[in-house]
Structures are given as structure tokens and as C-alpha cells.
Design a protein around this motif. Structure first.
Motif, PDB file in Angstrom:
ATOM      1  N   GLN A  74       0.987  -1.140  -0.005  1.00 17.33           N
ATOM      2  CA  GLN A  74       0.082  -0.076  -0.040  1.00 17.33           C
ATOM      3  C   GLN A  74       0.866   1.336   0.010  1.00 17.33           C
ATOM      4  O   GLN A  74       0.410   2.144  -0.709  1.00 17.33           O
ATOM      5  CB  GLN A  74      -0.831  -0.055   1.378  1.00 17.33           C
ATOM      6  CG  GLN A  74      -1.924   1.164   1.305  1.00 17.33           C
ATOM      7  CD  GLN A  74      -3.005   1.197   0.328  1.00 17.33           C
ATOM      8  OE1 GLN A  74      -3.266   0.084  -0.348  1.00 17.33           O
ATOM      9  NE2 GLN A  74      -3.572   2.133   0.217  1.00 17.33           N
ATOM     10  N   THR A  78       0.583   1.974  -4.631  1.00 16.26           N
ATOM     11  CA  THR A  78      -0.596   2.685  -4.838  1.00 16.26           C
ATOM     12  C   THR A  78      -0.697   4.265  -4.688  1.00 16.26           C
ATOM     13  O   THR A  78       0.160   4.799  -4.159  1.00 16.26           O
ATOM     14  CB  THR A  78      -1.764   2.154  -3.596  1.00 16.26           C
ATOM     15  OG1 THR A  78      -1.326   2.758  -2.271  1.00 16.26           O
ATOM     16  CG2 THR A  78      -1.632   0.788  -3.677  1.00 16.26           C
ATOM     17  N   GLU A  80      -3.063   5.944  -3.113  1.00 11.41           N
ATOM     18  CA  GLU A  80      -3.636   6.391  -2.011  1.00 11.41           C
ATOM     19  C   GLU A  80      -2.615   6.700  -0.874  1.00 11.41           C
ATOM     20  O   GLU A  80      -2.649   7.636   0.163  1.00 11.41           O
ATOM     21  CB  GLU A  80      -4.701   5.431  -1.564  1.00 11.41           C
ATOM     22  CG  GLU A  80      -5.916   5.194  -2.386  1.00 11.41           C
ATOM     23  CD  GLU A  80      -6.615   6.544  -2.068  1.00 11.41           C
ATOM     24  OE1 GLU A  80      -6.847   7.127  -1.282  1.00 11.41           O
ATOM     25  OE2 GLU A  80      -7.482   7.145  -3.397  1.00 11.41           O
TER      26      GLU A  80
END
Length: 261
Positions: A74, A78, A80
């Protein structure tokens, strides 16, 4: 004749070498190709938590539950990003009840996932998050956190534990790592039995000084209450003695009168 031919050839050669010969306009300008944006630096969470502070216990749980792989992906793969709340080693050592050792492997994994949000949040962003009822975590479902911003201090409520962000370990997009003072225990596993804050002990009662008006008033009342009062039997006895005395006095008076007569 020969001179004329040489002049004509020279003139033609100069025309051919001229920059503007055969062109009707200025050449089009070409805009430079913009350079690609630099990729964010790769963040190795294991190295970061090993060097940054006393986070060895939390890092051990990350590795044993394989959650480190989820967080690492993550963080770097990504758009985000990720926000992680890391308890200090002392937060785990002070955790007497409930104990994480009694959790199932799945529950322990949920607890560790509960310590991260699937988005990068700077400290200033928590002021907006405090206006929402709950914020989802990596654990999903009912595993949510509540935030309050008190004059720049971020407080975290997990439903069972209350703590605050004590420092920013790393806060560069797309990875934010914040130190917290307590382990975040989810309400979905531990319930809502947040340990209450002990109430302050009541102040001891102070007796009035011996020479104060209150003390004198209390002594007077005590003396009145302790002094014996006449009972009904004692009053009746006094009345009987008084009546017998009057009777004897009357008999004596009559005897004196008889003697004189």
C-alpha cells in the motif's frame, strides 16, 4: 565572357547557401518535452521502524502476521498511500488486561491491521476527520477509528482504548507513520469496556478549632444532650413526699390547738 560566367556561378552559389533560400516562412518552433515527475522515494517500513524508535514489539507483530507485506504494498504501489499508528514498546508492556496472547491468530491480525488507514493523512488532515463519525481502517467492517483535534493534538478513540498522537515518525506523501501512547484495541473484539479514569479521593473532613464559635456551639449542644433530665417516676416521688409533709404539718397544728383548749 569567361568573367561573366564566373560571376553568375558565384552568385548562384551564394543564393544556395543563403539560410532563407527556398523557404516561404520562419521554421516552426518545437516545444520541449516535459520531464516526467520524479517517483516518490521507496519507503522500507521494516528499516524505518527499526531505526526510528522503540517499535520492536509492533514490528514483530507486523512480521509474524504478514501484515507488513500488505502495508508495504500500500505504501509504495498505490496512489492512496498509507497512515500507520505505531505504539511504543512500553505501550505493549503496560498492557495487562486484556492480553494479546489470548487472541486467535485471525484476531491478532485484525488488531494489527486496525492500526493503519488506507490513505495518506498529514497531521492537518485530522481536523477534517474529526468532523466525521468514524474512519475505516485496513481491518475493514466495524473496525473504525474516531479522531478529535484539540488545538493541534490528535486524539484517537478505538472504542476500547483512548490515546493520542505523540509524535510524527514519518510524514511524507505517500507514507505517514505516527507514534501513539497506547495499543489500539478494537471495539469489535474487546467491547466497549474502556477503563474508567479513577475519581479523585474526597477531601477529609476538618474538625473546627477548640476555641472557634462552631466548636463552642457544638460543646454546648453536647452538654445539653448529655445532662440527665427528670424522669416521670422521679417527679411522682417528689410529689408524694411533699403531700406527706403537708399531712404531718396539719396533724401537728391540730394537736397544738387541742392542748391550748
Amino acid at each position: 565572357m569567361e568573367f561573366s560566367m564566373i560571376f553568375t556561378f558565384s552568385t548562384a552559389l551564394l543564393l544556395l547557401l543563403s539560410p532563407g533560400f527556398g523557404k516561404t516562412g520562419s521554421p516552426p518552433s518545437l516545444s520541449p518535452t516535459p520531464a516526467p515527475a520524479p517517483a516518490p522515494d521507496y519507503v522500507n517500513l521494516t528499516d524505518l521502524l527499526t531505526v526510528a524508535g522503540p517499535f520492536h514489539t509492533f514490528l514483530g507483530y507486523l512480521q509474524s502476521t504478514k501484515v507488513i507485506d500488505t502495508f508495504q504494498n500500500q505504501a509504495n504501489n498505490t496512489e492512496e498511500g498509507i497512515t500507520i499508528f505505531v505504539p511504543k514498546d512500553s505501550a505493549f508492556s503496560s498492557l495487562k488486561k486484556p492480553s494479546l496472547s489470548k487472541l486467535t491468530p485471525d484476531q491478532l491480525k485484525q488488531v494489527i491491521l486496525f492500526h493503519a488507514l488506507p490513505h495518506f493523512y498529514a497531521l492537518a488532515d485530522f481536523k477534517n476527520l474529526s468532523q466525521t463519525s468514524s474512519t475505516p481502517t485496513f481491518a475493514g467492517g466495524d473496525y473504525t477509528l474516531n479522531f478529535t483535534d484539540n488545538s493541534g493534538t490528535v486524539h484517537v478513540n478505538s472504542g476500547w482504548s483512548l490515546t493520542k498522537v505523540s509524535s510524527a515518525v514519518h510524514a511524507t506523501d505517500p507514507v505517514a507513520v505516527y507514534q501513539v501512547d497506547k495499543v489500539l484495541l478494537p471495539e469489535a473484539i474487546f467491547g466497549t469496556d474502556i477503563p474508567p479514569t479513577p475519581a479523585p479521593s474526597p477531601a477529609p473532613e476538618i474538625a473546627p478549632a477548640a476555641d472557634s464559635p462552631d466548636a463552642k456551639s457544638a460543646d454546648t449542644k453536647s452538654a445539653k444532650s448529655s445532662s440527665p433530665s427528670s424522669s416521670p417516676d422521679e417527679a411522682a416521688s417528689h410529689r408524694t413526699i411533699f403531700s406527706l409533709g403537708n399531712f404531718v404539718l396539719a396533724i401537728s397544728s391540730m394537736a397544738i390547738m387541742v392542748v391550748f383548749l
